[in-house]
Design a protein around this motif. Structure first.
Motif, mmCIF file in Angstrom:
data_model
loop_
_atom_site.group_PDB
_atom_site.id
_atom_site.type_symbol
_atom_site.label_atom_id
_atom_site.label_comp_id
_atom_site.label_asym_id
_atom_site.label_seq_id
_atom_site.Cartn_x
_atom_site.Cartn_y
_atom_site.Cartn_z
ATOM 1 N N ILE A 470 74.295 -5.596 85.333
ATOM 2 C CA ILE A 470 72.932 -6.127 85.363
ATOM 3 C C ILE A 470 71.958 -5.091 84.810
ATOM 4 O O ILE A 470 71.025 -5.420 84.074
ATOM 5 N N ASN A 471 72.193 -3.808 85.133
ATOM 6 C CA ASN A 471 71.263 -2.786 84.667
ATOM 7 C C ASN A 471 71.508 -2.398 83.210
ATOM 8 O O ASN A 471 70.578 -2.257 82.438
ATOM 9 N N LYS A 472 72.815 -2.267 82.834
ATOM 10 C CA LYS A 472 73.124 -1.679 81.533
ATOM 11 C C LYS A 472 73.090 -2.696 80.394
ATOM 12 O O LYS A 472 72.657 -2.405 79.297
ATOM 13 N N TYR A 473 73.610 -3.899 80.655
ATOM 14 C CA TYR A 473 73.773 -4.836 79.545
ATOM 15 C C TYR A 473 72.744 -5.954 79.535
ATOM 16 O O TYR A 473 72.816 -6.867 78.737
ATOM 17 N N GLY A 474 71.787 -5.849 80.475
ATOM 18 C CA GLY A 474 70.703 -6.826 80.489
ATOM 19 C C GLY A 474 71.165 -8.269 80.622
ATOM 20 O O GLY A 474 70.538 -9.182 80.102
ATOM 21 N N ILE A 475 72.308 -8.482 81.308
ATOM 22 C CA ILE A 475 72.756 -9.855 81.550
ATOM 23 C C ILE A 475 71.992 -10.375 82.762
ATOM 24 O O ILE A 475 71.936 -9.730 83.809
ATOM 25 N N LYS A 476 71.380 -11.532 82.597
ATOM 26 C CA LYS A 476 70.646 -12.119 83.730
ATOM 27 C C LYS A 476 71.657 -12.744 84.681
ATOM 28 O O LYS A 476 72.508 -13.523 84.245
ATOM 29 N N PRO A 477 71.585 -12.397 85.958
ATOM 30 C CA PRO A 477 72.558 -12.989 86.885
ATOM 31 C C PRO A 477 72.372 -14.502 86.977
ATOM 32 O O PRO A 477 71.273 -14.969 87.241
ATOM 33 N N ILE A 502 71.778 -13.623 99.123
ATOM 34 C CA ILE A 502 71.278 -14.934 98.690
ATOM 35 C C ILE A 502 69.751 -14.967 98.748
ATOM 36 O O ILE A 502 69.092 -15.470 97.832
ATOM 37 N N LYS A 503 69.186 -14.369 99.805
ATOM 38 C CA LYS A 503 67.725 -14.392 99.963
ATOM 39 C C LYS A 503 67.017 -13.622 98.859
ATOM 40 O O LYS A 503 65.894 -13.955 98.476
ATOM 41 N N THR A 504 67.686 -12.567 98.344
ATOM 42 C CA THR A 504 67.011 -11.732 97.347
ATOM 43 C C THR A 504 67.393 -12.079 95.912
ATOM 44 O O THR A 504 66.963 -11.412 94.982
ATOM 45 N N MET A 505 68.223 -13.138 95.759
ATOM 46 C CA MET A 505 68.657 -13.522 94.415
ATOM 47 C C MET A 505 67.484 -13.938 93.532
ATOM 48 O O MET A 505 66.536 -14.526 94.024
ATOM 49 N N SER A 506 67.608 -13.620 92.212
ATOM 50 C CA SER A 506 66.503 -13.993 91.313
ATOM 51 C C SER A 506 66.620 -15.446 90.871
ATOM 52 O O SER A 506 65.653 -16.031 90.404
ATOM 53 N N VAL A 507 67.829 -16.027 90.983
ATOM 54 C CA VAL A 507 67.958 -17.448 90.630
ATOM 55 C C VAL A 507 68.041 -18.287 91.903
ATOM 56 O O VAL A 507 68.394 -17.796 92.972
#
Length: 629
Positions: A470-477, A502-507
């Motif tokens: 997530i940090n290095k390759y900029g893949i959106k979870p 789950i509560k802190t997920m961006s999606v």
DNA sequence: CTAGGGTTAG
């Protein structure tokens, strides 16, 4: 006069007792017409006979006949013949050069075509509109912007940019090189646009891969019509792949385009248009309307490999694998059409899902025999098929022992294969190797390696991979990736941490995420967490009967019969019914299907007896490696 | 009077 007779006349010479040595067919004009007929009737034989006649009456240096011969031979893919005729000409004019260059280009020999162009310039023959149109197409095919710019500048010097076809060709070249701005600029400068100009512009927008341009594209289509230009077969065939259910709201365009084809009789001159019909089949398949696609397919007067493959693809995507495989056979048996690489790649997933290792191996063998096994996509499909059909060894053989340029999909497929076979450590080590040799992981790779970690209990490894990617390759979870993480934490008993994640997920957590949490809660007997997760799941999927049944089973296990009854009532009110799950096995080409406690099969008693034997054997034997092949 | 070109798929 039929072709056979023409061929006899063309080759008769002075030896025939039916025709005198000089027949009416011996004028250059007639010979030219014969060559024309050879291409319209796909008769290489007639072309060769005519060629023989041309030699025997000594017309070899006739520029018109030579040019026509060059292009006729090239049309049959017989480029060596074209080259021979070309070489023997003492005076090589522009037309002759053009037809040879075009012959090479049409047969995919783009670099040779460009070499010829250089040779033409060196021998002081000035390129004209025809040359520049062809060579700029060549530049587009090889995607070489520098070559393209060179051709563009030559076209400006000679004034050929003013020619509509040259300008169209240059536009499409810039589109293929990713220079949409240049395409647009050329379009604005064309003095007389035709439908081809609009089509080249539309092709640039459609193939750019940039979906944010889609609205502009449909605007252009509108402008084309306002400008008084009719959409033709080319236009429609570019718009169909962009239509259909896949892109929300565009379904009606797909059907509208179908209507447009019928109303305007596009391609109806000589039966239905194979290309357009293939696009239609594909569009309907992507719109979950395989049956409508099948109607188009059945109505076709003749089908080529594109049409068959589109139809097979439709059934594979829909999950009707038996029909896919049977069409794959019909294509060869009924229409005598040989599958190509794409057909094989399309049909392989059907073998994977049916666990049809034998069918998969047959296709692999076919690819080897036909020398088609030099394609990444095919190798990737084979790795996937072998691993899903239970043969990790064959998958490894392809991955490690075949020489092909591996892409992200190849790595992902092999990582998946290890994960599928419970070999998490191998999956992680292959993932590290992938990064080490410079391949960029994508969403699919990540899901593969995470689920491998998940199944093998490699929680820390999985979490550290997740964070680094997530940090290095900029893949959106994505929701799917998050579900892997939740699954990983849940299985290892860290249910609170899973919920926190789950509560802190961006999606937005989807059904797969809650499903994963339920899974973990069941494994570790956490009933509150199960109920919490189920409440979210049922909220998200109020029409999915599986959720109700699972929750009802949960309540039943803790003997809360009132809750069970309540759920059954809700299901009844909603008219929901769960189709029972089943397993199946293929023996000698016949598929046998079983559901829970099924006694319907004639050999049921024997089967259950065998099952008991197997279970007792397994209990005594310890871990068993299920690698039979 | 007679030759050579561009835009489309699975």
């Amino acid at each position: 006069m039929n072709l056979h007779l023409l061929a006899r006349k063309a080759s008769s010479g002075g030896t025939s007792r039916y025709y005198s040595s000089a027949t009416a067919l011996d004028s250059p004009l007639s010979l030219l017409h014969l060559l024309y007929l050879s291409t319209t009737h796909y008769s290489l034989h007639l072309a060769k006979q005519t060629h023989a006649r041309i030699i025997s009456i000594g017309f070899t240096q006739n520029p018109f006949l030579a040019t026509k011969l060059v292009s006729a031979y090239a049309a049959f893919g017989y480029v060596t013949g074209s080259k021979l005729v070309f070489e023997l000409m003492e005076d090589k004019n522009v037309c002759l050069w053009n037809s040879l260059i075009n012959g090479y280009a049409k047969n995919g020999a783009n670099y040779e075509a460009f070499d010829l162009f250089n040779g033409m310039c060196r021998s002081n023959v000035l390129p004209d509109d025809f040359t520049l149109a062809t060579v700029s197409k060549v530049a587009g095919e090889i995607g070489d912007l520098n070559v393209g710019k060179l051709v563009h500048s030559k076209s400006i010097q000679s004034g050929s940019v003013l020619d509509t076809v040259v300008a169209n060709s240059l536009m499409s070249m810039y589109g293929k090189c990713g220079e949409l701005g240049e395409t647009r600029k050329l379009f604005d400068e064309i003095p007389r646009r035709n439908a081809g100009s609009w089509n080249a512009l539309i092709a640039g927008y459609a193939n750019s891969g940039d979906c944010s341009l889609r609205n502009d594209l449909w605007e252009i289509v509108k402008c084309m019509q306002i400008d008084g230009m009719k959409l033709d077969g080319f236009t429609i065939s570019m718009l169909l792949p962009l239509s259909g259910l896949e892109e929300t709201g565009k379904w009606d365009y797909g059907r509208e385009l179908h209507c447009y084809i019928l109303k305007n009789g596009l391609g109806m001159g000589c039966g239905s248009d194979v290309h357009l019909d293939s696009c239609l089949i594909d569009m309907y398949s992507r719109s979950n309307k395989v049956v409508t696609g099948r109607n188009v397919f059945d109505r076709m007067k003749c089908r080529n490999v594109y049409a068959w493959t589109a139809m097979i693809n439709g059934y594979v995507d829909k999950g009707d694998l038996d029909e896919a495989l049977s069409l794959f056979r019909d294509m060869q048996v009924r229409d005598g059409i040989e599958p190509n690489k794409v057909s094989l790649v399309s049909v392989l997933p059907a073998c994977s899902s049916l666990a049809g290792l034998m069918a998969g191996k047959q296709i692999h063998g076919y690819a080897i025999r036909k020398d088609m096994n030099h394609d990444v996509a095919l190798y990737n499909a084979l790795i996937d098929m072998y691993s899903k059909c239970g043969s990790l060894n064959c998958a490894k053989q392809i991955f490690y022992n075949s020489f092909f340029l591996k892409d992200a999909i190849s790595w992902s497929s092999m990582i998946n294969a290890y994960g599928l076979h419970g070999k998490g450590e191998e999956a992680v080590s292959l993932y590290d190797q992938m990064l080490w040799q410079g391949s960029k992981p994508d969403m699919i790779t990540l899901v593969g390696v995470l689920s491998a970690c998940c199944r093998s209990g490699l929680v820390n490894e999985g979490l550290s991979i997740y964070n680094s990617v997530i940090n290095k390759y900029g893949i959106k979870p994505t929701a799917e990736i998050c579900a892997c993480v939740v699954d990983m934490l849940g299985r290892s008993g860290q249910l609170d941490r899973a919920l926190e994640f789950i509560k802190t997920m961006s999606v937005e957590p989807g059904p797969s995420v809650w499903g994963a949490l339920i899974n973990g809660s069941v494994m570790h007997g956490n009933i509150e967490m199960q109920e919490l997760a189920y409440s979210f799941l049922i909220q998200l999927e109020p029409e999915n009967p599986s959720n109700y049944i699972s929750l009802s089973n949960l309540h039943a296990s803790s003997k809360r019969w009132d809750a069970v009854a309540e759920l059954r009532k809700v299901m009844k009110e909603k008219g929901l019914r769960k189709t029972p799950g089943c397993s199946w096995i293929s023996i000698n080409g016949k598929t046998h299907c079983f559901s829970v406690a099924d006694k319907a099969h004639p050999y049921a008693n024997l089967t259950y007896q065998m099952l008991d034997d197997l279970i007792s054997t397994m209990k005594g034997a310890g871990p068993i490696d299920f690698e039979y092949f």
